[in-house]
Design an enzyme around this catalytic site. Sequence first.
Site, short mmCIF file in Angstrom:
data_model
loop_
_atom_site.label_atom_id
_atom_site.label_comp_id
_atom_site.label_asym_id
_atom_site.label_seq_id
_atom_site.Cartn_x
_atom_site.Cartn_y
_atom_site.Cartn_z
N HIS A 5 55.34 -11.03 -38.57
CA HIS A 5 54.02 -10.50 -38.20
C HIS A 5 53.58 -10.93 -36.80
O HIS A 5 52.64 -10.36 -36.25
CB HIS A 5 52.96 -10.96 -39.21
CG HIS A 5 53.13 -10.39 -40.58
ND1 HIS A 5 53.31 -9.05 -40.81
CD2 HIS A 5 53.13 -10.99 -41.80
CE1 HIS A 5 53.43 -8.84 -42.12
NE2 HIS A 5 53.33 -10.01 -42.74
N ASP A 8 61.13 -7.31 -46.32
CA ASP A 8 59.92 -7.97 -46.82
C ASP A 8 58.95 -6.90 -47.35
O ASP A 8 58.92 -5.77 -46.85
CB ASP A 8 59.25 -8.75 -45.68
CG ASP A 8 58.16 -9.68 -46.15
OD1 ASP A 8 58.41 -10.89 -46.27
OD2 ASP A 8 57.02 -9.20 -46.38
N HIS A 18 55.88 -6.71 -46.94
CA HIS A 18 54.90 -6.40 -45.90
C HIS A 18 55.61 -5.87 -44.66
O HIS A 18 56.68 -6.35 -44.30
CB HIS A 18 54.09 -7.65 -45.54
CG HIS A 18 53.39 -8.27 -46.69
ND1 HIS A 18 53.94 -9.32 -47.42
CD2 HIS A 18 52.20 -8.00 -47.26
CE1 HIS A 18 53.10 -9.67 -48.38
NE2 HIS A 18 52.04 -8.89 -48.31
N ASP A 74 59.15 -11.15 -51.38
CA ASP A 74 57.87 -10.91 -52.04
C ASP A 74 57.76 -9.52 -52.65
O ASP A 74 56.72 -9.18 -53.22
CB ASP A 74 56.70 -11.19 -51.10
CG ASP A 74 56.95 -10.78 -49.67
OD1 ASP A 74 57.98 -10.13 -49.40
OD2 ASP A 74 56.14 -11.12 -48.80
#
Length: 314
Positions: free
Chosen positions: A123, A159, A161, A246
């Site tokens: 991120h 991931d 996200h 995740d």
Amino acid sequence: MSTLLITDPRLLAHDPGPEHPESPSRLASILRALDPLPAGAILQRAVREASPAQLRRVHSAAYVDEVLGQRGRAGAIDEETRLSDGSVQAALLAAGACVALVEALLEGRVKNGFALVRPPGHHATSSRGMGYCVFNNVAIAAAHALACGAGRVLIVDWDVHHGNGTQAIFERRDDVLFFSVHQDRLYPDSGGSDEVGAGPGAGYTRNVPLPPGAGDDEMKLAFERELAPLAAWFRPDLVLVSAGFDAHVDDPMAAQRVTTEGFAALCATVCSIAEPTAGGRVGLVLEGGYDLASLGASVRACVELLCRSAGREQ
């Protein structure tokens, strides 16, 4: 050949605080799951921090100076990205471990590997840390590979996200292909299929947002129908993976249903994709994953797959 695992106990000194999801227990659970090591794996301690010059390949000088100025002090980059007195050293060691993994891959000392590092990185943009991320580890690894002579680097982000920082860093480049499969409309609310890169990098970003509830079958289709032909066209010299776990069915951070076996299957696909042009050179970099049991099990499953892939090279 061998599979290289790089980690360091000093990475546990990054402690964002009680109840924070990105806790030292994440890495501790992984190391427990890897004991004993799978046959063919070599565990190495991170021997050096990333240098400011290596960080500045993807981060602004102002941001690098800002973070380095926090060394040895508790603080916060934003509300979610908190620092303890050991966090900056951990972030530098994490990025340095990814640099070391790339060097081992490109020099042919190992076939593949996994940087078991924290804090995570995908991120973090060029000028801002966010979403638990301080430095963008996989981007630093990719930039180092290019500086060492690799012509084209493929980054696969599985991931749950979207890796907004990695995308933003490379979106105007045609020597890095960024592929992300993630849950749609989840933090940081980016990664739509219409985001394809810009300028010279147009067509070198591919996002596959999946609906809540997607699991092994949907991920497999995304890799087979989207990633495989894209990689065949791009012909990477090295494949890096932002390996977050995740999307696991047991993880509390999202609503996907990928299994431990599903992650191993994704890893197998990436290894297969890397064979024709990259000689099987694959480097995984740890990102998210917050259910400790499934995180440890999924990492071990991927490491076992990497070891089998490396063993088949003889």
